[in-house]
Scaffold this motif. Structure first.
Motif, PDB file in Angstrom:
ATOM      1  N   VAL A 270       0.846  -1.196   0.000  1.00 44.11           N
ATOM      2  CA  VAL A 270       0.000   0.000   0.000  1.00 44.11           C
ATOM      3  C   VAL A 270       0.890   1.257   0.000  1.00 44.11           C
ATOM      4  CG1 VAL A 270      -2.049   1.088   0.964  1.00 44.11           C
ATOM      5  CG2 VAL A 270      -1.755  -1.357   1.220  1.00 44.11           C
ATOM      6  N   ASP A 271       1.232   1.798   1.188  1.00 48.75           N
ATOM      7  CA  ASP A 271       1.989   3.051   1.216  1.00 48.75           C
ATOM      8  C   ASP A 271       3.481   2.802   1.440  1.00 48.75           C
ATOM      9  OD1 ASP A 271      -0.243   4.630   0.882  1.00 48.75           O
ATOM     10  OD2 ASP A 271      -0.541   4.970   3.029  1.00 48.75           O
ATOM     11  N   PRO A 272       4.331   3.737   0.919  1.00 46.69           N
ATOM     12  CA  PRO A 272       5.786   3.613   1.081  1.00 46.69           C
ATOM     13  C   PRO A 272       6.229   3.879   2.530  1.00 46.69           C
ATOM     14  CG  PRO A 272       5.210   5.695   0.032  1.00 46.69           C
ATOM     15  CD  PRO A 272       3.943   4.920   0.141  1.00 46.69           C
ATOM     16  N   ARG A 273       7.174   3.062   2.996  1.00 49.45           N
ATOM     17  CA  ARG A 273       7.608   3.129   4.406  1.00 49.45           C
ATOM     18  C   ARG A 273       9.059   3.588   4.521  1.00 49.45           C
ATOM     19  NH1 ARG A 273       6.570  -3.146   4.729  1.00 49.45           N
ATOM     20  NH2 ARG A 273       7.708  -2.843   2.789  1.00 49.45           N
ATOM     21  N   LEU A 274       9.379   4.238   5.623  1.00 52.25           N
ATOM     22  CA  LEU A 274      10.778   4.510   5.939  1.00 52.25           C
ATOM     23  C   LEU A 274      11.460   3.168   6.121  1.00 52.25           C
ATOM     24  CD1 LEU A 274      10.313   7.235   8.731  1.00 52.25           C
ATOM     25  CD2 LEU A 274      10.920   7.633   6.329  1.00 52.25           C
ATOM     26  N   ASN A 275      12.682   3.023   5.607  1.00 53.47           N
ATOM     27  CA  ASN A 275      13.417   1.791   5.883  1.00 53.47           C
ATOM     28  C   ASN A 275      14.150   1.923   7.224  1.00 53.47           C
ATOM     29  OD1 ASN A 275      15.785   3.238   5.399  1.00 53.47           O
ATOM     30  ND2 ASN A 275      15.975   2.512   3.286  1.00 53.47           N
ATOM     31  N   HIS A 276      14.919   0.908   7.592  1.00 56.79           N
ATOM     32  CA  HIS A 276      15.550   0.904   8.904  1.00 56.79           C
ATOM     33  C   HIS A 276      16.447   2.119   9.099  1.00 56.79           C
ATOM     34  CE1 HIS A 276      18.764  -0.326  11.771  1.00 56.79           C
ATOM     35  NE2 HIS A 276      17.696  -0.629  12.476  1.00 56.79           N
ATOM     36  N   GLU A 277      17.265   2.379   8.102  1.00 58.91           N
ATOM     37  CA  GLU A 277      18.215   3.490   8.214  1.00 58.91           C
ATOM     38  C   GLU A 277      17.502   4.848   8.258  1.00 58.91           C
ATOM     39  OE1 GLU A 277      20.772   3.666   4.831  1.00 58.91           O
ATOM     40  OE2 GLU A 277      21.619   5.572   5.436  1.00 58.91           O
ATOM     41  N   GLN A 278      16.507   5.020   7.382  1.00 58.57           N
ATOM     42  CA  GLN A 278      15.761   6.285   7.383  1.00 58.57           C
ATOM     43  C   GLN A 278      15.020   6.482   8.703  1.00 58.57           C
ATOM     44  OE1 GLN A 278      13.517   5.346   3.852  1.00 58.57           O
ATOM     45  NE2 GLN A 278      14.707   6.727   2.535  1.00 58.57           N
ATOM     46  N   SER A 279      14.581   5.380   9.312  1.00 56.41           N
ATOM     47  CA  SER A 279      13.873   5.480  10.598  1.00 56.41           C
ATOM     48  C   SER A 279      14.808   5.999  11.681  1.00 56.41           C
ATOM     49  CB  SER A 279      13.317   4.114  11.018  1.00 56.41           C
ATOM     50  OG  SER A 279      12.428   3.632  10.040  1.00 56.41           O
ATOM     51  N   LEU A 280      16.037   5.471  11.730  1.00 56.74           N
ATOM     52  CA  LEU A 280      16.994   5.943  12.740  1.00 56.74           C
ATOM     53  C   LEU A 280      17.338   7.408  12.489  1.00 56.74           C
ATOM     54  CD1 LEU A 280      19.543   3.086  13.479  1.00 56.74           C
ATOM     55  CD2 LEU A 280      17.185   3.369  14.198  1.00 56.74           C
ATOM     56  N   GLU A 281      17.521   7.742  11.223  1.00 55.70           N
ATOM     57  CA  GLU A 281      17.832   9.123  10.872  1.00 55.70           C
ATOM     58  C   GLU A 281      16.710  10.049  11.338  1.00 55.70           C
ATOM     59  OE1 GLU A 281      19.053   8.781   6.783  1.00 55.70           O
ATOM     60  OE2 GLU A 281      19.105  10.968   6.674  1.00 55.70           O
ATOM     61  N   MET A 282      15.493   9.630  11.085  1.00 60.38           N
ATOM     62  CA  MET A 282      14.327  10.408  11.524  1.00 60.38           C
ATOM     63  C   MET A 282      14.352  10.579  13.045  1.00 60.38           C
ATOM     64  SD  MET A 282      11.344  11.880  10.856  1.00 60.38           S
ATOM     65  CE  MET A 282      11.381  11.578   9.110  1.00 60.38           C
ATOM     66  N   ALA A 283      14.695   9.511  13.757  1.00 62.37           N
ATOM     67  CA  ALA A 283      14.707   9.593  15.227  1.00 62.37           C
ATOM     68  C   ALA A 283      15.741  10.611  15.702  1.00 62.37           C
ATOM     69  CB  ALA A 283      14.986   8.215  15.821  1.00 62.37           C
ATOM     70  N   PHE A 284      16.917  10.635  15.083  1.00 54.24           N
ATOM     71  CA  PHE A 284      17.929  11.618  15.489  1.00 54.24           C
ATOM     72  C   PHE A 284      17.425  13.040  15.255  1.00 54.24           C
ATOM     73  CE2 PHE A 284      21.049   8.109  15.267  1.00 54.24           C
ATOM     74  CZ  PHE A 284      21.665   8.326  16.485  1.00 54.24           C
TER      75      PHE A 284
END
Ligand code: PEP
Ligand code: CO
Length: 462
Positions: free
Chosen positions: A427-441
């Protein structure tokens, strides 16, 4: 009818049946649907009312600024991907993000998965046409299968029962991972194992090293670390399919109140939140903490009316508004809504969903989002709350723990060509593992500004 069901009827949970319910599948076999519903009415609850009450307290804390909510997971879970590896990677990603946020901003993080039940999707059209063939739209694994074949697409009520069982096994693994030693803060380094070679991972390792040192120091000083061994992790999904949600509703034996025991937290989507509709009516009768998505066409009057309707006693933590405005509109549209809710005295917790207002189709035809645009909406959300002196209470994101390429940008600079490398979402595009950590920082910087003077967390280019 069973006594338990009579109690639910007496509690008024069926009032929604007289309201219009949007986004429900057309089940071709009413008897098969009834059989599935009857089975689900007898199965054990997936969660307990007491757990939902604990979460309500945490959401109230986030609404006051004493905690921050991190809600994440797939747009749509699938049965086939409910494997140990995929579930572990998703939990790991959320735990890693939570560690970054907790450490960076010295704030407790309330962890909620879009997991163990996120199987139903609202669709803009009832059908889908490819090469002249028209079939029912894919509405999530709880209804039909995504493959474009007639048999797969016909809504099958047995899937309601399957969804319950897959939710149960997912939740079992979540509970094992989060209480069985895996989530122990002393393993914070190990969650990053197998990921190396980019800035987000190096930054994570640095944070993990600092946490490690602090934990070892406290241990040497005789600190009691029982509390670090387990984490609280809650389940959530969009309460879209009312037959399913009603069938998993139970009366809590302590309070005599009705709870939807399919998940701790349920939300009403942007497409089903009309005041007189069946979803709002049903959710008004259950006592879980609940969310409502608010898109850019929402008004302050809509939000205030929803808060009054769904939380007449104004209980803190009962209502969470999830704003999904789009980066280009959040700074214009959200202030009026937040101010209106504040001025009405309604107690709500505000989250940002920076995903659903920022979807577009790339030149090569992939449904995607841009990392930088997602981040811009989060920034806008924090700016709006800062200007109004209200509380930005959390982040709601679509993510996966795997190395997919569905969202453009980020430090890996995924471009249109790169999307094809590993585009898996149904369905919708998701942040991958690396993008998720980057987002958290990046969010931890915004959050620490909320809480105190800025800290340097994410290593910026020297
Ligand atoms: C979703 O969260 O996947 C979704 C469909 O969101 P919304 O209701 O905000 O469009
Ligand atoms: Co989605």
């Amino acid at each position: 009818m069973t006594t338990a069901d009579e109690k639910l009827v007496a509690a008024g949970v069926d009032s929604y049946l007289t309201c219009e319910a949007r986004q429900q599948p057309h089940w071709p076999d009413a008897e098969a649907l009834q059989r599935a519903v009857d089975r689900l009415k007898k199965v054990p609850p997936l969660v307990f009312a007491g757990e939902a009450d604990v979460l309500r307290g945490h959401l109230a804390a986030a609404g006051r600024g004493d905690a921050f909510v991190l809600q994440g997971g797939d747009c749509a879970e699938t049965f086939a991907e409910a494997t140990a590896d995929r579930i572990r990677n998703k939990i790991k990603t959320i735990l890693q993000m939570a560690v970054i946020l907790t450490y960076g901003a010295s704030t407790p993080v309330v962890k909620i998965g879009r997991m163990a039940g996120q199987y139903a999707k609202p669709r803009s059209s009832d059908s889908e046409t490819r090469d002249g063939v028209t079939l029912p739209a894919y509405r999530g694994d709880i209804v039909n299968h995504s493959s474009f074949e007639r048999d797969s697409r016909i809504p099958n009520p047995e899937r309601l029962v399957d969804a319950y069982h897959v939710s149960a096994s997912t939740l079992n693994l979540i509970r094992a991972f989060t209480t069985g030693g895996f989530a122990d803060l002393r393993r914070v380094h190990q969650w990053n194992r197998g990921f190396a070679g980019n800035r987000a991972y190096a930054a994570y390792d640095k944070v993990a090293g600092e946490i490690d040192r602090a934990v070892r120091f406290m241990e040497a000083a005789g600190g009691d670390f029982e509390a670090l061994k387990t984490v609280e992790f809650f389940s959530s999904h969009e309460a879209l399919l009312l037959d399913y949600e009603r069938a998993l509703t139970r009366i809590d034996s302590r309070s005599g109140l009705a709870y939807d025991c399919s998940a701790h937290f349920l939300w009403i989507g942007e497409r089903t939140r009309e005041l007189g509709g069946a979803h709002v009516e049903f959710m008004s009768k259950i006592h879980n903490p609940i969310g409502v998505k608010l898109g850019p066409r929402s008004t302050a009057a809509d939000a205030v009316a929803l808060a009054e309707r769904l939380n007449p006693d104004n209980i803190p933590g009962r209502i969470t508004f999830v704003a999904r405005m789009g980066a280009d509109r959040v700074r214009d549209v959200l202030p009026g809504i937040v101010a209106g809710v504040r001025d009405a005295g309604a107690s709500v917790t505000w989250l940002t969903d920076p995903m659903h207002g920022n979807t577009f189709t790339s030149e090569s035809g992939f449904k995607t989002r841009r990392f930088e645009t997602i981040l811009d909406e989060v920034k806008g959300f924090f700016e709006v709350h800062r200007a109004l002196d209200t509380v930005p209470g959390g982040l709601h994101v679509e993510l996966t723990g795997d190395d997919v390429t569905e969202v453009m940008g980020g430090t890996a600079e995924i471009d249109d060509e790169g999307l094809a490398r590993r585009y898996e979402t149904k369905v919708d595009p998701r942040l991958n593992h690396e993008q998720s950590l980057e987002m958290a920082f990046l969010v931890s910087e915004l959050l620490s500004e909320r809480n105190q003077p800025p800290l340097e967390q994410f290593p910026v280019d020297d």
